[in-house]
Design an enzyme around this catalytic site. Sequence first.
Site, PDB file in Angstrom:
ATOM      1  N   GLU A 141     -11.204  13.247  -3.988  1.00  0.00           N
ATOM      2  CA  GLU A 141      -9.588  13.817  -3.893  1.00  0.00           C
ATOM      3  C   GLU A 141      -9.067  12.956  -5.404  1.00  0.00           C
ATOM      4  OE1 GLU A 141     -11.037  11.492  -1.474  1.00  0.00           O
ATOM      5  OE2 GLU A 141     -11.442  12.601  -0.536  1.00  0.00           O
ATOM      6  N   ASP A 193     -13.732  11.106   7.357  1.00  0.00           N
ATOM      7  CA  ASP A 193     -14.015  10.575   8.322  1.00  0.00           C
ATOM      8  C   ASP A 193     -12.997  10.847   9.782  1.00  0.00           C
ATOM      9  OD1 ASP A 193     -15.267  10.339   6.390  1.00  0.00           O
ATOM     10  OD2 ASP A 193     -14.300   7.841   6.270  1.00  0.00           O
ATOM     11  N   ASP A 198     -18.613  11.829  -2.453  1.00  0.00           N
ATOM     12  CA  ASP A 198     -17.934  11.118  -1.720  1.00  0.00           C
ATOM     13  C   ASP A 198     -16.633  10.937  -2.522  1.00  0.00           C
ATOM     14  OD1 ASP A 198     -16.639  11.071   0.455  1.00  0.00           O
ATOM     15  OD2 ASP A 198     -17.766   9.218   0.847  1.00  0.00           O
TER      16      ASP A 198
END
Length: 556
Positions: A167, A232, A164
Site C-alpha cells: 500500500e 486479510d 504483500d
Amino acid sequence: YTQLTGRQPLPPRWALGNFASRFGYRSKEEVEKTIQKFETDKIPVDAIILDLYWFGKTIKGTMGNLDWDKETFPEPEKMMADLKAKGVKTVLITEPFILTTSLKWQETVDKKALATFKNGTPAVWDFYFGNTGIVDVFKPEGKEWFWAIYKRLINQGMGGIWGDLGEPEVFPSKVMTAAGKADEVHNIYGHRWAQLIAEGYQNDFPTQRPFILMRAGYSGSQRFGMIPWSGDVNRTWGGLQSQMEIALQMGMQGLGYMHSDLGGFAGDYFDNELYLRWLQYGVFNPIFRPHAQDDVASEVARKDIVTKAKAKKSVELRYQLLPYNYTLAYENSTTGLPLMRPLFFEEPQNESLQTVADTYLWGNDFLIKPIVNPGVTQTEVYFPKTANWFDFYTHKKYTGGKKARVKVTEAYIPTFVRANTVLPMTAVVQNTTLYQNNALNFIAYVDGNGVSERTFYFDDGTTPNANTAAQNHELLRANWMADDKKIVLTFSQNETTSVPNVSEKKGTITLYNVAIKPKKITQNGLAIPFQWEAKTKKLTFLYHHNQSKTSLTIVR
C-alpha cells in the site's frame, strides 16, 4: 476504460487452477507433505504459496531477508524443481520493507536502494514486523536492486511472485522517494512495484508469463498483469458477504482478477458450511485460492473426510470449466471485459439492476447466486430477460425477465446456464500441465428455436502475448441454430482472424431438455450413434472435429 489505461495480459493458464496456500509453511517437509496430501487424495492443485517463513523462522525481525532460510528449506532449487516435475509451481511472498535487522539491510544502504529522509539518510521507522526502511521503487537504484532479487529467485525455480504490504502498509509522511514525498506517491507505490516486475520479466524472461499477486495498485495496474485480492478478510459470514461487490466493482475498474482468500483469512472461527460456501463461490471467481491463518486449515486436502469430499467437487468443477474460464481470460485481455460481470451488463437500461451484487454473470453464459448466510434452504434469483436459463444441476428451466424462488442444497450454490448456447468443458486433471486442448466436452440446453455463436480460445498456456500471434493460438467458433426440424451445431475456424486451421478436437456433446428422441444425428452428413434418455431428456453423442469445419445435425 481499459483501452485508455491498458489491458491485462493473459495470465499463465495454471493461475486458473487450485492453490495450496496458508500462513504459512514453515519447512520443506511441510511443503512436500502438503502437496503429497493433494496427490494422495487426487485433489487437483497447480501451485503452492509460501508465506514469510521461507526467509525466516519468526514473523518479526526477519522481513527483508529475501533469501532462503537454509535450515528449514535446504536445497530450495531441488525442492522447487521436484514440485515443478509434479506440475506444481512455487509462489513466494516478498515485501518492500527491509528491516534494519535483516540480512539485506546493509546491502540496500550501500546500493542506495532505499527511500530516505530529507537529509539523504535511509528512512527508518517502527512497525509491526520491526524497525524498517523501504525500497524506493521510483529510482533506478531501488528498481535495479529489487529486480536482482527476483531474477535470482526465478532462476532458482520460483514460478510466481506474491507482493504483500504494498500500500505501503506503513509509509510515514516524512519519508522521501525519487518521485516525491511519501504522501504524494503512497497510492502509486504498488503500481510501480508491479511495473518493475512486469518489465523485468519482459527483459530477462521474455518466454514466461508472470504471475504477480498483489493487494495494492492504481489505475492501469492491470496492464502489468497484477492479480489483486481483497486482503486479510475475516473468516466469517460477514467476510464472505462483501466479496461479490468488491470483485464486481474492481472488474469495472479494469482489474478483472480481483478475488478473495477463499474460506476467509483472519480469526479462529471454525465453520465448515462457511468454508464450503466460500469455495463454491470461488469456482466462479477469477482466481481459486483458499488461504488462511494457521488456526483453521485452508487447504482442501487438510479438511476432515466429509468436508474434503464436498470441497473436492468444487475443485473438480473448477478444472472442468478450464476451457470456458481460459476463454474469459482471453476476452479480458482483448476487450477489457471482466470475468465477473454485473447483471446490468445484460440489461443496461434496467436501473434496478445497477445496485445488484448478490447475483452476477460469470462470463457471458453462467448466472451465479452465491449463498452467503448459514442454513439457507431457498433464495430468490432474478433471471435476465435476454434469455431463458437452466439450472446447471437439476436442468430446470427458468424464464428470463422474472424472479423465482429456487431451492438451495448444501452441495452447490445456485448456478444457471443460458439457453441455446454451447459451453466447453473438459476432464478433471491433477494439474493444468496435464490439460489437453483437444479433449473437449460440450454441453448445451435446448430451448425451442434459437441461434447463437461462441468463440473459444486455446494456446499453450505459457507463451506471452500468444493471442497476438496467429501461429501461437487458435479460435474455435461454435455456431448453434435450432428450428422446428433440426438443430445444427457447427465447429469451424474463426474466419475473421488469421489464425490457422483449428487442431483436432474430440469428446462428448450433451444436450439437455431434448423432449423428443431425434430421428437421427449426422456428422458431416454421416449418421452417428447417440443415446437419449426419455426421463431426463438428455441426449449424448460423440463428436470428432479434425478438419476446418464440422457440422453436426440433430434431426428432430
